[in-house]
Motif scaffolding. Structure first.
Motif, mmCIF file in Angstrom:
data_model
loop_
_atom_site.group_PDB
_atom_site.id
_atom_site.type_symbol
_atom_site.label_atom_id
_atom_site.label_comp_id
_atom_site.label_asym_id
_atom_site.label_seq_id
_atom_site.Cartn_x
_atom_site.Cartn_y
_atom_site.Cartn_z
ATOM 1 N N ALA A 1 0.832 -1.202 0.000
ATOM 2 C CA ALA A 1 0.000 0.000 0.000
ATOM 3 C C ALA A 1 0.866 1.251 0.000
ATOM 4 O O ALA A 1 2.095 1.185 0.044
ATOM 5 N N GLY A 2 0.189 2.387 -0.003
ATOM 6 C CA GLY A 2 0.870 3.669 0.008
ATOM 7 C C GLY A 2 1.138 4.164 1.411
ATOM 8 O O GLY A 2 0.529 3.704 2.392
ATOM 9 N N ILE B 1 4.229 -15.287 5.100
ATOM 10 C CA ILE B 1 3.164 -14.477 5.692
ATOM 11 C C ILE B 1 1.925 -15.342 5.903
ATOM 12 O O ILE B 1 1.734 -16.366 5.251
ATOM 13 N N ASP B 2 1.074 -14.895 6.830
ATOM 14 C CA ASP B 2 -0.172 -15.596 7.119
ATOM 15 C C ASP B 2 -1.381 -14.908 6.493
ATOM 16 O O ASP B 2 -2.437 -15.530 6.350
ATOM 17 N N ALA B 3 -1.222 -13.641 6.146
ATOM 18 C CA ALA B 3 -2.292 -12.891 5.484
ATOM 19 C C ALA B 3 -1.692 -11.615 4.919
ATOM 20 O O ALA B 3 -0.634 -11.163 5.353
ATOM 21 N N MET B 4 -2.395 -11.024 3.936
ATOM 22 C CA MET B 4 -1.922 -9.771 3.358
ATOM 23 C C MET B 4 -3.100 -8.919 2.940
ATOM 24 O O MET B 4 -4.215 -9.414 2.756
ATOM 25 N N LYS B 5 -2.840 -7.622 2.800
ATOM 26 C CA LYS B 5 -3.830 -6.708 2.257
ATOM 27 C C LYS B 5 -3.174 -5.802 1.229
ATOM 28 O O LYS B 5 -1.961 -5.583 1.259
ATOM 29 N N THR B 6 -3.985 -5.284 0.332
ATOM 30 C CA THR B 6 -3.527 -4.267 -0.595
ATOM 31 C C THR B 6 -4.336 -3.005 -0.366
ATOM 32 O O THR B 6 -5.497 -3.045 0.047
ATOM 33 N N GLY B 7 -3.698 -1.860 -0.621
ATOM 34 C CA GLY B 7 -4.373 -0.574 -0.520
ATOM 35 C C GLY B 7 -4.145 0.204 -1.793
ATOM 36 O O GLY B 7 -4.394 -0.291 -2.891
ATOM 37 N N MET B 8 -3.637 1.425 -1.680
ATOM 38 C CA MET B 8 -3.335 2.213 -2.868
ATOM 39 C C MET B 8 -2.174 1.567 -3.623
ATOM 40 O O MET B 8 -1.078 1.430 -3.090
ATOM 41 N N LEU B 9 -2.416 1.192 -4.877
ATOM 42 C CA LEU B 9 -1.404 0.460 -5.637
ATOM 43 C C LEU B 9 -0.722 1.315 -6.702
ATOM 44 O O LEU B 9 0.374 0.988 -7.128
ATOM 45 N N LEU C 1 -0.510 -17.607 -2.186
ATOM 46 C CA LEU C 1 -0.907 -16.883 -0.991
ATOM 47 C C LEU C 1 -2.414 -16.979 -0.769
ATOM 48 O O LEU C 1 -3.206 -16.926 -1.710
ATOM 49 N N THR C 2 -2.778 -17.142 0.498
ATOM 50 C CA THR C 2 -4.184 -17.162 0.888
ATOM 51 C C THR C 2 -4.424 -16.003 1.862
ATOM 52 O O THR C 2 -3.493 -15.312 2.255
ATOM 53 N N ASN C 3 -5.669 -15.828 2.253
ATOM 54 C CA ASN C 3 -6.020 -14.723 3.151
ATOM 55 C C ASN C 3 -5.577 -13.387 2.564
ATOM 56 O O ASN C 3 -4.795 -12.639 3.161
ATOM 57 N N VAL C 4 -6.073 -13.101 1.373
ATOM 58 C CA VAL C 4 -5.716 -11.882 0.645
ATOM 59 C C VAL C 4 -6.892 -10.904 0.688
ATOM 60 O O VAL C 4 -7.977 -11.208 0.189
ATOM 61 N N VAL C 5 -6.663 -9.748 1.300
ATOM 62 C CA VAL C 5 -7.692 -8.718 1.429
ATOM 63 C C VAL C 5 -7.361 -7.577 0.475
ATOM 64 O O VAL C 5 -6.280 -6.985 0.565
ATOM 65 N N VAL C 6 -8.279 -7.275 -0.441
ATOM 66 C CA VAL C 6 -8.056 -6.192 -1.402
ATOM 67 C C VAL C 6 -8.942 -5.013 -1.044
ATOM 68 O O VAL C 6 -10.171 -5.086 -1.144
ATOM 69 N N ASP C 7 -8.318 -3.936 -0.588
ATOM 70 C CA ASP C 7 -9.008 -2.669 -0.384
ATOM 71 C C ASP C 7 -8.788 -1.849 -1.648
ATOM 72 O O ASP C 7 -7.686 -1.340 -1.863
ATOM 73 N N PRO C 8 -9.786 -1.736 -2.512
ATOM 74 C CA PRO C 8 -9.572 -1.148 -3.849
ATOM 75 C C PRO C 8 -9.557 0.371 -3.827
ATOM 76 O O PRO C 8 -10.458 1.047 -4.333
ATOM 77 N N VAL C 9 -8.504 0.937 -3.249
ATOM 78 C CA VAL C 9 -8.394 2.390 -3.085
ATOM 79 C C VAL C 9 -8.350 3.069 -4.452
ATOM 80 O O VAL C 9 -7.506 2.756 -5.284
#
Length: 265
Positions: free
Chosen positions: A8-9, A71-79, A97-105
């Motif tokens: 993320a940013g 890693i056990d989980a990840m997220k994305t933010g501003m890409l 990878l599993t447990n992937v959270v996409v926050d579509p900023v």
């Protein structure tokens, strides 16, 4: 200790972006690591946002460093760019990878113009199909589902169905206080049932970082092995407490309080 990644940013003011993610990870007792995609600064006199992208090769080097640790989980933010979105999707698939959270900023809080329309296309085509859950707000959900503005719960449900058909396993649309409803409403959908999450509306502008914090809380809960629905319900409670205890930073912005949940529970 469970390990989490945020791609993320950086928010120089500290309320959102990787700063919000790391604070939220810490509050959940998971070990957070960061791959910076951009640096967001503000003009002090107007609080106009300036976004400076990080070179995609440097982003890849950061990801390789983190993924070598596991890693056990990840997220994305501003890409920031199509190249970084495609890189993120590639690394997720390559490393299973599993447990992937996409926050579509798509926009910075306080701005109303989408940053890069081509990024929305790349999110739809590359990142959502490899995600466990995506957490769009009303504007982002309308962009992803290509439905236009969303103003009520039925439109949220229709958008959630369309977004799920893009390949993501779960969707939670953040209606919050912006929805035409007497409560602050979020909608979770797993392809089988809709779960409406309601809270009393909070009359406050001290909500900078709420979306990042919500997605980071889901990520931390998934890393700790919680089922997806339980992770979302807890994240709603966590961010609600953070907004409730938010505070003013300056005349332009007020931040959520990332430590509020553990201070009052």
């Amino acid at each position: 200790m469970k390990k989490t990644l945020t791609l993320a940013g950086s928010d120089s003011s500290g309320g959102a972006g990787i700063q919000a993610d790391l604070k939220t990870f810490q509050e959940h007792n998971v070990y957070g690591m960061t791959a910076l995609t951009s640096i967001v600064t503000m003009v002090p006199e107007t609080w106009t946002h300036q976004v400076t992208a990080i070179d995609v090769n440097l982003v890849e080097n950061q990801l390789d460093t983190i993924l070598s640790l596991g890693i056990d989980a990840m997220k994305t933010g501003m890409l920031g760019s199509v190249d970084i979105i495609e890189l993120g999707a590639h690394k997720i698939k390559k490393n299973n990878l599993t447990n992937v959270v996409v926050d579509p900023v798509m926009v910075c809080k306080g701005d109303d113009e989408i940053l890069q329309p081509e990024n929305t296309v790349a999110l739809r085509e590359h990142l959502l199909p490899v995600a466990t859950i995506t957490t769009p707000n009303l504007f982002e959900a309308g962009q992803l589902a290509q439905t236009g503005p969303i103003t009520n719960l039925e439109q949220m449900k229709e958008a959630a169905k369309i977004i799920l058909d893009l390949g993501v396993k779960n969707v939670v649309i953040k209606g919050g206080s912006a929805l035409n409803h007497d409560k602050a409403v979020d909608l979770f959908y797993d392809g089988h049932e809709f779960l409406v999450l309601e809270k009393e509306k909070l009359e406050t502008n001290n909500n900078h970082g709420a979306g990042c914090t919500f997605a980071a809380a889901i990520t931390a809960n998934l890393a700790q092995g919680k089922p997806i629905k339980e992770a979302v319900i807890h994240a709603k409670d966590f961010v609600y407490a953070a907004i409730q205890a938010g505070f003013k930073l300056n005349q332009f912005v007020g931040s959520v309080n990332h430590g509020a949940w553990n201070q009052v529970k």
